[in-house]
Enzyme design. Sequence first.
Site, mmCIF file in Angstrom:
data_model
loop_
_atom_site.group_PDB
_atom_site.id
_atom_site.type_symbol
_atom_site.label_atom_id
_atom_site.label_comp_id
_atom_site.label_asym_id
_atom_site.label_seq_id
_atom_site.Cartn_x
_atom_site.Cartn_y
_atom_site.Cartn_z
ATOM 1 N N ASP A 156 -16.499 -6.146 -2.461
ATOM 2 C CA ASP A 156 -15.226 -6.528 -3.073
ATOM 3 C C ASP A 156 -15.090 -5.870 -4.439
ATOM 4 O O ASP A 156 -16.065 -5.749 -5.180
ATOM 5 C CB ASP A 156 -15.162 -8.051 -3.220
ATOM 6 C CG ASP A 156 -13.739 -8.581 -3.347
ATOM 7 O OD1 ASP A 156 -12.815 -7.768 -3.464
ATOM 8 O OD2 ASP A 156 -13.565 -9.812 -3.325
ATOM 9 N N HIS A 229 -5.834 -3.405 4.945
ATOM 10 C CA HIS A 229 -5.781 -4.138 3.678
ATOM 11 C C HIS A 229 -5.920 -3.181 2.507
ATOM 12 O O HIS A 229 -5.199 -3.302 1.502
ATOM 13 C CB HIS A 229 -6.892 -5.186 3.645
ATOM 14 C CG HIS A 229 -7.027 -5.872 2.316
ATOM 15 N ND1 HIS A 229 -6.081 -6.740 1.829
ATOM 16 C CD2 HIS A 229 -8.003 -5.795 1.356
ATOM 17 C CE1 HIS A 229 -6.456 -7.187 0.642
ATOM 18 N NE2 HIS A 229 -7.604 -6.623 0.328
#
Length: 323
Positions: A156, A229
Amino acid sequence: MTSASGARVPIEPQSVDAPLTGSAVFLVLTVREGAEAIDTVRQTLGALGEVVKNVAFRDLTAALACTVGIGAAVWPALTESPLPTELHPFPPVVGAHHTAISTPGDLLFHIRSDRRDLCFELERQLLDLLASSVDVVDETVGFRYFDIRDLLGFVDGTANPVGPALPDDTLVGDEDPAYAGGSYVVVQKYTHPIDKWHALTTEQQEAIMGRTKADNIELDDADSGQKSHKTLSTIVVDGVEHDILRDNMPFGSPGSGTFGTHFIGYSRHLWVIEKMLERMFIGDPPGLHDRLLDFSTPLTGSTYFVPAAPFLDGLADLGGDDR
């Protein structure tokens, strides 16, 4: 802190660029009505630097930091100043299948450290000082998971700006000189149906995310149709990419079956994050939403402005007018 042009940010920012840490607390509060509550909050925010120092001395290597954001609803009464140019409450983003909901929040405390106990102690002292002037809306404890991965198993924050791009992308400049050195911040708390996610193949997960799972390599963008995404959360306007700083943290409890990601994004321009959410929830083109949302349910959504450190320090000198 300098920008890509070499010019120094004219005013000291808060610790927006604090390093990624092993632990974090995301504390969202609302401020109660009345002059006494407002004055208590002002005094506490004005003393924040000293409170942090009082806790940090226990381990100066643990990178304790606290960033404070102030919401639009309480800004005028608390600061006795006009709203920063782009500051407004978090607007719900309603797509055909998923909605980014808006939830209450006047103050955001983003507490970070490599030690959980220091985060705990700083939060305790702040809440003691704020006392009955506030109500806790949400308190989420995040933790670093392996090599900065989320609980879905992917790295992330890969696209975070670094070097000179970091202040350029996160700190307000001459476009709003009264609030130079500040930053807009949006927080959302997502939970994941982890069994449903694990039922996908690795290749299916990678197609949704736009990166390989094991080694975090970007996959090619789709020429048309459904976008990943990674692609939907990349904002390019007139050939210029606008980045944000993410300091997301996993949270959860295997015993209760809770698996989540607390999103936090800092940006020089609020519209960048809002455009990102629009692309995710509504789709680009509309109707083709971010498939990650089929495995991520937003529970909160709120927006704040993180003023420069001297502005925050000066709040203690203001009067105590009614809200």
